[in-house]
Scaffold this active site. Structure first.
Site, PDB file in Angstrom:
ATOM      1  N   LEU A 163       0.804  -1.220   0.000  1.00  0.00           N
ATOM      2  CA  LEU A 163       0.000   0.000   0.000  1.00  0.00           C
ATOM      3  C   LEU A 163       0.839   1.272   0.000  1.00  0.00           C
ATOM      4  O   LEU A 163       0.289   2.360   0.027  1.00  0.00           O
ATOM      5  CB  LEU A 163      -0.931   0.005   1.211  1.00  0.00           C
ATOM      6  CG  LEU A 163      -2.017  -1.058   1.190  1.00  0.00           C
ATOM      7  CD1 LEU A 163      -2.819  -1.001   2.470  1.00  0.00           C
ATOM      8  CD2 LEU A 163      -2.924  -0.870  -0.005  1.00  0.00           C
ATOM      9  N   ASP A 164       2.145   1.164  -0.012  1.00  0.00           N
ATOM     10  CA  ASP A 164       2.986   2.359   0.015  1.00  0.00           C
ATOM     11  C   ASP A 164       2.623   3.322  -1.113  1.00  0.00           C
ATOM     12  O   ASP A 164       2.343   4.493  -0.881  1.00  0.00           O
ATOM     13  CB  ASP A 164       4.464   1.980  -0.097  1.00  0.00           C
ATOM     14  CG  ASP A 164       5.030   1.483   1.215  1.00  0.00           C
ATOM     15  OD1 ASP A 164       4.665   2.044   2.262  1.00  0.00           O
ATOM     16  OD2 ASP A 164       5.831   0.554   1.189  1.00  0.00           O
ATOM     17  N   ALA A 165       2.640   2.828  -2.344  1.00  0.00           N
ATOM     18  CA  ALA A 165       2.342   3.698  -3.488  1.00  0.00           C
ATOM     19  C   ALA A 165       0.890   4.162  -3.456  1.00  0.00           C
ATOM     20  O   ALA A 165       0.584   5.306  -3.795  1.00  0.00           O
ATOM     21  CB  ALA A 165       2.642   2.967  -4.793  1.00  0.00           C
ATOM     22  N   GLY A 168       0.505   7.096  -1.306  1.00  0.00           N
ATOM     23  CA  GLY A 168       1.014   8.277  -1.997  1.00  0.00           C
ATOM     24  C   GLY A 168       0.032   8.830  -3.013  1.00  0.00           C
ATOM     25  O   GLY A 168      -0.118  10.046  -3.158  1.00  0.00           O
ATOM     26  N   GLN A 195      -1.690   5.399   6.284  1.00  0.00           N
ATOM     27  CA  GLN A 195      -1.634   4.126   5.553  1.00  0.00           C
ATOM     28  C   GLN A 195      -2.805   3.235   5.936  1.00  0.00           C
ATOM     29  O   GLN A 195      -3.387   2.564   5.092  1.00  0.00           O
ATOM     30  CB  GLN A 195      -0.324   3.401   5.878  1.00  0.00           C
ATOM     31  CG  GLN A 195       0.763   3.641   4.900  1.00  0.00           C
ATOM     32  CD  GLN A 195       1.933   2.698   5.153  1.00  0.00           C
ATOM     33  OE1 GLN A 195       2.155   2.235   6.266  1.00  0.00           O
ATOM     34  NE2 GLN A 195       2.684   2.418   4.129  1.00  0.00           N
TER      35      GLN A 195
END
Length: 199
Positions: A163-165, A168, A195
């Protein structure tokens, strides 16, 4: 005008992926992004020079200008304040309370530049019982049950996505909506894009 965010100035104090990916996307859309790094470099910067490690860093800082500031020193904070005064967007993903303690929290940024859009991307959010706990993907996707669902019924959990991207992308969209709000009202905005909420 060639790009949608031409003329927009972004100051990014983030590290790793979830927060800084928003600044990287805004750079892709033409924003002028200054990436603040500590004297020893970002934690995401590899200690080795492998192709994969180098590619990961470039993935995050592409299209941005790096400025090294020691935010533990008064001179570094003073320089940060000068950059904030000219910024349209200020972004950070430090643990809750850290930015306030070093002088770049929302209230201080608002005092310096009331028109700034402040994007905070904490792991568990700015408030709540886990807000001050450390967080790192894939913890939040597992916490939200995504690994369990990715594994499928009767199977062990599996990491299907990061889920990092995604965090963003949500932060960048929120920042652009806040810029539109500012265009209509003249007011800056505060965004809390955790997040866990994205998960």
């Amino acid at each position: 005008m060639q790009y949608a965010l031409e003329g927009i100035k972004v100051i990014d104090f983030g590290d790793w992926l979830a927060g800084p990916y928003a600044a990287r996307l805004m750079a892709d859309l033409g924003a002028s992004v200054i990436k603040i790094e500590p004297p020893g470099g970002l934690a995401i910067r590899p200690q080795n020079r492998s192709f994969v490690a180098h590619r990961t860093v470039n993935y995050i800082v592409r299209g941005q200008r790096d400025v090294v500031l020691d935010l533990k020193q008064p001179e570094g904070v003073e320089a940060a304040h000068r950059l904030i005064a000219e910024a349209d967007i200020v972004a950070q993903n430090m643990r809750v309370g850290v930015a306030d303690r070093i002088g770049i929290g929302y209230e201080e940024v608002k005092r310096i530049n009331p028109r700034a859009v402040y994007v905070f991307s904490p792991g568990f959010g700015a408030v709540g019982p886990r807000s001050r706990q450390p967080s790192f993907e894939p913890l939040n996707s597992a916490f939200a049950g995504i690994h369990y669902r990715s594994g499928g019924k009767g199977n062990p959990p599996a990491q299907g996505i990061s889920l990092d991207a995604y965090c963003g992308v949500i932060a960048a969209c929120g920042a652009m909506m806040a810029l539109l709000h500012r265009q209509k009202t003249g007011e800056g905005q505060y965004l809390d894009v955790s997040q866990l909420a994205c998960a």
